[in-house]
Design a protein around this motif. Structure first.
Motif, PDB file in Angstrom:
ATOM      1  N   UNK A 112       0.872  -1.180   0.000  1.00  0.00           N
ATOM      2  CA  UNK A 112       0.000   0.000   0.000  1.00  0.00           C
ATOM      3  C   UNK A 112       0.903   1.221   0.000  1.00  0.00           C
ATOM      4  N   UNK A 113       0.656   2.134  -0.951  1.00  0.00           N
ATOM      5  CA  UNK A 113       1.447   3.359  -1.007  1.00  0.00           C
ATOM      6  C   UNK A 113       0.902   4.357   0.022  1.00  0.00           C
ATOM      7  N   UNK A 114       1.506   5.529   0.166  1.00  0.00           N
ATOM      8  CA  UNK A 114       1.078   6.486   1.190  1.00  0.00           C
ATOM      9  C   UNK A 114      -0.378   6.945   1.053  1.00  0.00           C
ATOM     10  N   UNK A 115      -0.956   6.847  -0.144  1.00  0.00           N
ATOM     11  CA  UNK A 115      -2.344   7.266  -0.361  1.00  0.00           C
ATOM     12  C   UNK A 115      -3.323   6.106  -0.346  1.00  0.00           C
ATOM     13  N   UNK A 116      -2.835   4.903  -0.116  1.00  0.00           N
ATOM     14  CA  UNK A 116      -3.713   3.743  -0.055  1.00  0.00           C
ATOM     15  C   UNK A 116      -3.851   2.975  -1.348  1.00  0.00           C
ATOM     16  N   UNK A 117      -3.162   3.411  -2.407  1.00  0.00           N
ATOM     17  CA  UNK A 117      -3.196   2.639  -3.653  1.00  0.00           C
ATOM     18  C   UNK A 117      -2.570   1.271  -3.423  1.00  0.00           C
ATOM     19  N   UNK A 118      -3.175   0.243  -3.988  1.00  0.00           N
ATOM     20  CA  UNK A 118      -2.594  -1.087  -3.980  1.00  0.00           C
ATOM     21  C   UNK A 118      -1.504  -1.115  -5.045  1.00  0.00           C
ATOM     22  N   UNK A 119      -0.311  -1.499  -4.654  1.00  0.00           N
ATOM     23  CA  UNK A 119       0.827  -1.571  -5.566  1.00  0.00           C
ATOM     24  C   UNK A 119       1.341  -3.002  -5.559  1.00  0.00           C
ATOM     25  N   UNK A 120       1.399  -3.604  -6.734  1.00  0.00           N
ATOM     26  CA  UNK A 120       1.906  -4.964  -6.865  1.00  0.00           C
ATOM     27  C   UNK A 120       3.229  -4.898  -7.620  1.00  0.00           C
ATOM     28  N   UNK A 121       4.254  -5.470  -7.021  1.00  0.00           N
ATOM     29  CA  UNK A 121       5.535  -5.616  -7.694  1.00  0.00           C
ATOM     30  C   UNK A 121       5.671  -7.103  -8.003  1.00  0.00           C
ATOM     31  N   UNK A 122       5.806  -7.412  -9.282  1.00  0.00           N
ATOM     32  CA  UNK A 122       5.787  -8.799  -9.737  1.00  0.00           C
ATOM     33  C   UNK A 122       7.060  -9.137 -10.487  1.00  0.00           C
ATOM     34  N   UNK A 123       7.467 -10.376 -10.357  1.00  0.00           N
ATOM     35  CA  UNK A 123       8.621 -10.867 -11.108  1.00  0.00           C
ATOM     36  C   UNK A 123       8.255 -11.128 -12.553  1.00  0.00           C
TER      37      UNK A 123
END
Length: 139
Positions: A112-123
Motif C-alpha cells: 500500500x502506497x502512502x495514499x492507499x493505492x494497492x501496488x503490486x511488484x511482480x517478477x
C-alpha cells in the motif's frame, strides 16, 4: 506500439515520489509539489498529480472520494529478489508477503502506497514488456 503513462492523484507529491523511487528503484523526472514523473532506466513509468491542483485540465480527482479505491498499480520487474530488498529497505507497508500467484504464475509482493493505492511488484511473466526479447517475423 502503445506506452502506458499512468497518472494517479496523490495528497503529497514529494512524499509519494520518494516512496515510488525507493520501492521501484526510480528517479524523479520532473520534481515539484504539484506534479512528478517517476522514471526507471530513463523511461516514464508513473506520473503523480496533486489532488487539489486544477492546472490546465481541471481537477483530476474528487476530493471527497477515497484515493486508490479499486485500483491496482502493477509493476513487473526483471529481478524480483532485488525488488523485494528495495521494498524491505524502504519500510513500505506490505499487504501480502512474497508469494507465487497461481493465476499469473509469477512472484508478487503486494503493498500500500502512502495514499492507499494497492501496488503490486511482480517478477517476470510470460508476457514481456516492450524492449524485452520478442520473436522476430522470421521466427
Amino acid at each position: 506500439m502503445i506506452w502506458n503513462q499512468t497518472l494517479v492523484c496523490v495528497a503529497d507529491v514529494p512524499a509519494s515520489s520518494a516512496w515510488y523511487c525507493a520501492v521501484l528503484g526510480g528517479a524523479s523526472g520532473h520534481g515539484g509539489d504539484e506534479y512528478e514523473q517517476i522514471l526507471v532506466d530513463g523511461e516514464l513509468l508513473l506520473q503523480l498529480h496533486r489532488t487539489d491542483v486544477e492546472d490546465h485540465h481541471g481537477y483530476l480527482a474528487d476530493p471527497g472520494a477515497t484515493l486508490g479505491n479499486g485500483v491496482a498499480l502493477w509493476f513487473e520487474v526483471d529481478d524480483f529478489d532485488a525488488a523485494v530488498a528495495r521494498v524491505r529497505a524502504s519500510g513500505a507497508k506490505v499487504q501480502t508477503e512474497p508469494h507465487v500467484n497461481p493465476n499469473a504464475r509469477q512472484s508478487e509482493i503486494w503493498l500500500r502506497d502512502p495514499d492507499g493505492y494497492l501496488v503490486v511488484v511482480a517478477g517476470p511473466s510470460q508476457w514481456r514488456p516492450r524492449g524485452w526479447a520478442r520473436p522476430t517475423a522470421a521466427e
